[in-house]
Design a protein around this motif. Structure first.
Motif, PDB file in Angstrom:
ATOM      1  N   GLY A 181      37.077  53.318  37.677  1.00 54.54           N
ATOM      2  CA  GLY A 181      37.653  53.079  36.351  1.00 54.54           C
ATOM      3  C   GLY A 181      38.964  52.316  36.434  1.00 54.54           C
ATOM      4  O   GLY A 181      39.042  51.273  37.085  1.00 54.54           O
ATOM      5  N   ASP A 182      40.006  52.859  35.815  1.00 57.49           N
ATOM      6  CA  ASP A 182      41.317  52.212  35.794  1.00 57.49           C
ATOM      7  C   ASP A 182      42.227  52.674  36.923  1.00 57.49           C
ATOM      8  O   ASP A 182      43.422  52.387  36.909  1.00 57.49           O
ATOM      9  N   ASN A 183      41.680  53.375  37.890  1.00 54.69           N
ATOM     10  CA  ASN A 183      42.473  53.892  39.002  1.00 54.69           C
ATOM     11  C   ASN A 183      42.814  52.746  39.957  1.00 54.69           C
ATOM     12  O   ASN A 183      41.975  52.280  40.724  1.00 54.69           O
ATOM     13  N   GLY A 184      44.046  52.290  39.901  1.00 51.60           N
ATOM     14  CA  GLY A 184      44.480  51.168  40.738  1.00 51.60           C
ATOM     15  C   GLY A 184      44.361  51.455  42.218  1.00 51.60           C
ATOM     16  O   GLY A 184      43.995  50.576  43.003  1.00 51.60           O
ATOM     17  N   ASP A 243      32.684  43.616  36.184  1.00 55.22           N
ATOM     18  CA  ASP A 243      31.906  42.578  35.502  1.00 55.22           C
ATOM     19  C   ASP A 243      31.240  41.639  36.511  1.00 55.22           C
ATOM     20  O   ASP A 243      30.091  41.230  36.315  1.00 55.22           O
ATOM     21  N   GLU A 292      32.573  51.908  38.493  1.00 56.94           N
ATOM     22  CA  GLU A 292      32.569  52.730  37.274  1.00 56.94           C
ATOM     23  C   GLU A 292      33.287  54.050  37.515  1.00 56.94           C
ATOM     24  O   GLU A 292      34.007  54.543  36.645  1.00 56.94           O
ATOM     25  N   TYR A 299      42.538  39.797  45.182  1.00 61.37           N
ATOM     26  CA  TYR A 299      41.585  40.756  45.734  1.00 61.37           C
ATOM     27  C   TYR A 299      40.920  40.140  46.967  1.00 61.37           C
ATOM     28  O   TYR A 299      39.785  39.661  46.912  1.00 61.37           O
ATOM     29  N   LEU A 341      40.727  51.095  43.284  1.00 53.49           N
ATOM     30  CA  LEU A 341      40.362  49.685  43.397  1.00 53.49           C
ATOM     31  C   LEU A 341      40.976  49.077  44.658  1.00 53.49           C
ATOM     32  O   LEU A 341      40.322  48.301  45.365  1.00 53.49           O
ATOM     33  N   SER A 348      36.654  41.358  35.345  1.00 57.49           N
ATOM     34  CA  SER A 348      37.015  42.416  36.292  1.00 57.49           C
ATOM     35  C   SER A 348      36.032  42.397  37.458  1.00 57.49           C
ATOM     36  O   SER A 348      34.958  41.787  37.361  1.00 57.49           O
TER      37      SER A 348
END
Length: 173
Positions: free
Chosen positions: A145-148, A85, A142, A36, A151, A82
């Motif tokens: 979420g899990d949307n790659g 976090d 938030e 990242y 991100l 993550s």
């Protein structure tokens, strides 16, 4: 002349600023290792900002005929589950820094140290901005979420952040 109680509080803050820098450097290295680059860049800039904050405090102590006392820096975390976090940890940390700055201000008020109260105004405003920024990235992460792809896009956005020397240092010439 800097009042001893105020000097002690600022010296503790200098150590806290260097610890903060070390924490953000650790976060930067963690996310660089995870691929990242943008998030790593964001935390690398936080690292530089915290070093400059410590320098501002050190320069202030010296300008008031105080003595800067550097202390060992405690260990910091090196892993985050993550980006979310890490930004939650960032917000919690910045809230702690805010309380430390507020404590110095309280000591300065108690000791009627108006120059220190004035100097701390910049840091008080800076902490409002730091907390707000961390909250904004928490909200974004938030929502992602899990949307790659989300991100990925946020990481690209954070890669565009550049460093600007804080105003108190820039005007110290």
């Amino acid at each position: 002349m800097l009042i001893k109680k105020v000097e002690e509080a600022i010296n503790a803050q200098i150590n806290a600023e260097f610890w903060s820098a070390y924490l953000y450097l650790s976060m930067s290295m963690h996310f660089a290792n995870k691929g990242y680059a943008g998030i790593a860049n964001w935390f690398a800039i936080q690292f530089k900002e915290e070093q400059d904050h410590a320098t501002i405090f050190m320069n202030y102590v010296n300008s008031r005929d105080g003595k800067v006392l550097l202390a060992p820096i405690d260990a910091v975390d090196t892993e985050w589950a993550s980006p979310l976090d890490a930004f939650k940890a960032t917000l919690a940390h910045e809230q702690k820094v805010t309380s430390l700055i507020n404590n110095i201000f309280s000591v300065a008020v108690e000791e009627k140290d108006y120059a220190t109260q004035n100097m701390l105004q910049w840091f008080i405003n800076e902490q409002v901005e730091e907390e707000d920024t961390a909250r904004g990235y928490i909200d974004a992460l938030e929502k992602i979420g899990d949307n790659g792809y989300g991100l990925y896009m946020l990481d690209k956005e954070l890669a565009t952040r550049t460093y600007t020397t804080p105003t108190p240092l820039a005007s110290k010439e």
